[in-house]
Design an enzyme around this catalytic site. Structure first.
Site, mmCIF file in Angstrom:
data_model
loop_
_atom_site.group_PDB
_atom_site.id
_atom_site.type_symbol
_atom_site.label_atom_id
_atom_site.label_comp_id
_atom_site.label_asym_id
_atom_site.label_seq_id
_atom_site.Cartn_x
_atom_site.Cartn_y
_atom_site.Cartn_z
ATOM 1 N N ASP A 46 2.475 -2.105 2.425
ATOM 2 C CA ASP A 46 1.871 -3.412 2.194
ATOM 3 C C ASP A 46 1.877 -4.241 3.483
ATOM 4 O O ASP A 46 2.696 -4.029 4.378
ATOM 5 C CB ASP A 46 2.686 -4.191 1.142
ATOM 6 C CG ASP A 46 2.480 -3.663 -0.277
ATOM 7 O OD1 ASP A 46 1.809 -2.628 -0.465
ATOM 8 O OD2 ASP A 46 3.018 -4.305 -1.200
ATOM 9 N N HIS A 192 6.594 -1.424 4.153
ATOM 10 C CA HIS A 192 5.756 -2.425 4.830
ATOM 11 C C HIS A 192 5.498 -1.977 6.259
ATOM 12 O O HIS A 192 6.454 -1.656 6.986
ATOM 13 C CB HIS A 192 6.446 -3.788 4.810
ATOM 14 C CG HIS A 192 6.649 -4.333 3.425
ATOM 15 N ND1 HIS A 192 7.675 -3.899 2.620
ATOM 16 C CD2 HIS A 192 5.927 -5.226 2.707
ATOM 17 C CE1 HIS A 192 7.577 -4.521 1.448
ATOM 18 N NE2 HIS A 192 6.528 -5.332 1.471
#
Ligand SMILES: [Zn+2]
Length: 228
Positions: A46, A192
């Site tokens: 993400d 991430h």
């Protein structure tokens, strides 16, 4: 009344609204993915694309022949569309995380609809194709945003395991241990590739953790594959 969905804390909330956490659940919602590789897991990133973090992940993935899905942020995509093209060219999937990285709960339906429109347009302008999957910032949908995602033809996907790699005080070992220590087939792993919305340079630890995780997945006989 059920106001939001925060899967890692309340998986039952997600299940009651039909929001998948694993590949098995995703396959049950129409996308037949696990049948192709019942020993597979999905790695998802993400918050990118990031000028340093995203290439670092791509290099580790390429070394291991692994595949991942990148849930990108529109305001970052418009700054570096060529990075999105590279993600796609290297065989990974692109999905929508939002245009802005803001919590949905206090945003109006009009603001949310605009965010989806701009996020989808940023991806289409960069790579010429649409996202199929969506995951909201912080993993939290409002009732309105979940409806908008579905109205736009997006399939919601949260995750079943994570490295908590956004933290300021953690290590690559801890991230890898948390993410794949109890890994099972069909798990969806959250990582991430950017530090825009988390501890500075967190992507450096994530890239090191990814190397450890892929080695452990390989020894467990678990392949990685796309979910987008
Ligand atoms: Zn995020």
């Amino acid at each position: 009344m059920l106001r939001y969905v925060f899967a890692p804390v309340h998986p039952a909330f997600a299940h009651s609204l039909g929001v998948p956490l694993t590949l098995t659940e995703l396959a049950g919602s129409g996308q037949d993915l696990t049948a192709a590789n019942p020993r597979g897991v999905a790695i998802t990133f993400d918050d990118g694309p990031h000028p340093v973090g995203t290439p670092a992940m791509l290099e580790v993935l390429a070394r291991h022949g692994a595949r991942a899905t990148f849930f990108v942020i529109g305001e970052q995509v418009v700054k570096r569309p060529q990075l999105l093209q590279r993600i796609q060219a290297e065989g990974h999937a692109i999905a929508l995380h939002g245009y802005h990285h803001r919590l949905h709960l206090r945003r109006s339906a009009v603001e949310l609809a605009d965010d989806f429109t701009r996020g989808l347009a940023a991806i289409e302008d960069a790579v010429g194709s649409s996202a199929r999957l969506h995951r909201p910032p912080f993993g939290i949908y409002s009732r309105a945003s979940l409806q908008i995602a579905r109205d736009r033809g997006l399939q919601p996907l949260l995750w079943s395991t994570w490295g908590k790699d956004w933290r300021k005080f953690t290590t690559s070992e801890r991230i890898a241990g948390r993410a794949v220590g109890g890994i099972q087939a069909a798990d969806v792993i959250l990582l991430h590739d950017a530090d825009f919305y988390s501890a500075k340079r967190s992507h450096e630890r994530t890239a090191q953790a990814l190397e450890l995780m892929l080695a452990r997945l390989e020894s467990a006989g678990l392949g990685t594959f796309l979910c987008g």
